[in-house]
Design a protein around this motif. Structure first.
Motif, PDB file in Angstrom:
ATOM      1  N   SER A  57       0.833  -1.204   0.000  1.00  0.00           N
ATOM      2  CA  SER A  57       0.000   0.000   0.000  1.00  0.00           C
ATOM      3  C   SER A  57       0.864   1.249   0.000  1.00  0.00           C
ATOM      4  CB  SER A  57      -0.944  -0.002   1.206  1.00  0.00           C
ATOM      5  OG  SER A  57      -0.210   0.036   2.425  1.00  0.00           O
ATOM      6  N   ARG A  58       2.008   1.193   0.707  1.00  0.00           N
ATOM      7  CA  ARG A  58       2.912   2.339   0.744  1.00  0.00           C
ATOM      8  C   ARG A  58       3.631   2.509  -0.589  1.00  0.00           C
ATOM      9  NH1 ARG A  58       1.532   6.125   4.280  1.00  0.00           N
ATOM     10  NH2 ARG A  58       0.792   5.139   6.192  1.00  0.00           N
ATOM     11  N   LYS A  60       2.303   1.838  -3.393  1.00  0.00           N
ATOM     12  CA  LYS A  60       1.284   2.459  -4.245  1.00  0.00           C
ATOM     13  C   LYS A  60       1.213   3.966  -4.000  1.00  0.00           C
ATOM     14  CE  LYS A  60      -3.650   2.158  -5.413  1.00  0.00           C
ATOM     15  NZ  LYS A  60      -4.935   1.462  -5.109  1.00  0.00           N
TER      16      LYS A  60
END
Length: 308
Positions: A57-58, A60
């Protein structure tokens, strides 16, 4: 530098629920104490590459930030920058340990300081110093290194984990005076009025409160807090841009000349000035900046679709 505002050690910190945190800090202390700097950086880069498979997620968020901020770069170039950025994330783990645990002599051995004459001039005139900085991945070193020359005051966000808070405050005050909660405006003003150097990083997106929407990189309307100008207006205060950049053989603490005609009294104009200073510093080493933060999350109008 020890200070009466440092949190005392309490027996409650030895509760079994805190043992994992103490173990992690002990391993970090051991690694940064025993390993040569180059070995730490090599290990950090490897951990950073590995983290890309875990912190998807980071990844992204960072990829999107680079796309928004640097659209002029080719996609392949941004992907190389993304990978280098996460390698720096891994290095930052060790650099935090260095900042918190290394003795002064070892920290000085890897530190080159530029612009200390601006600090000397401010001290000679009895001026407070607002250190305009940014969330580089070397930020822990930045405060530690500046404190080696002139102990100052840091602005920070208290950690909700008791052991990490204890380690963070003691580590950050290793060569500085004390820390001020980022919500404690009166404490910041007091430090500047006392002629202290106050470390301040206004480059994150803190929402709409006390913010204006001005350009930051290629994003035309990025939420930017107005606190820099508020603090810079304190009587007898100069604003010194201050950053730490990692180089081939160590670190360079860069202290720039005081900003001229700042603040001018217009929130947007002053925020643009601050953003330009920070942007110029980031462009010197974009792979060392904290792109993991959702810097452009707040939209100028409510209800607008998320950039992420």
């Amino acid at each position: 530098m020890q200070d009466h505002r440092l949190p005392p050690f309490r027996a409650a910190l030895l509760h079994p629920r805190f043992w994992p945190a103490w173990l992690g800090l002990s391993v970090l202390w051991l690694l940064v104490t025993l390993l040569p700097w180059r070995a730490q950086m090599a290990l950090g880069r490897g951990l950073g590459r590995l983290s890309m498979t875990v912190l998807k997620s980071r990844v992204k968020v960072a990829r999107r930030n680079l796309e928004l901020a640097l659209p002029e770069r080719e996609k392949a170039e941004r992907e190389r920058l993304l990978k280098a950025n996460f390698e720096n994330v891994g290095c930052a783990i060790f650099e935090t340990g260095m900042a918190w645990f290394w003795p002064h002599w070892r920290m000085r051995a890897l530190t080159t300081m530029d612009g200390t004459e601006h600090v000397d001039a401010a001290v000679e005139k009895g001026k407070g110093m607002l250190l305009l900085s940014a969330h580089f991945l070397t930020l822990e070193l930045n405060a530690r290194q500046f404190g080696l020359y002139r102990p100052g005051v840091g602005v920070y966000r208290p950690n909700t984990h008791a052991v990490l808070e204890y380690a963070q405050v003691h580590g950050r005050c290793r060569s500085n005076k004390y820390l001020v909660d980022r919500l404690d405006i009166k404490g910041m003003l007091k430090a500047l009025r006392a002629g202290d150097a106050l470390w301040y990083a206004p480059d994150h997106d803190y929402g709409r409160h006390a913010s204006v929407f001005v350009p930051f990189f290629a994003v035309d309307k990025a939420a930017t807090i107005t606190g820099t100008a508020t603090l810079a207006r304190v009587k007898n205060t100069v604003t010194l841009p201050c950053f730490t950049l990692r180089e081939k053989h160590g670190y360079r603490l860069v202290i720039q000349a005081p900003l001229e005609s700042f603040p001018v009294g217009d929130d947007e104009t002053d925020a643009i000035t601050g953003n330009r200073v920070i942007e110029a510093a980031i462009r010197r080493a974009p792979e060392q900046y904290m792109w993991l933060h959702r810097r452009f999350k707040t939209r100028p109008e409510r209800g607008m679709p998320s950039r992420y």
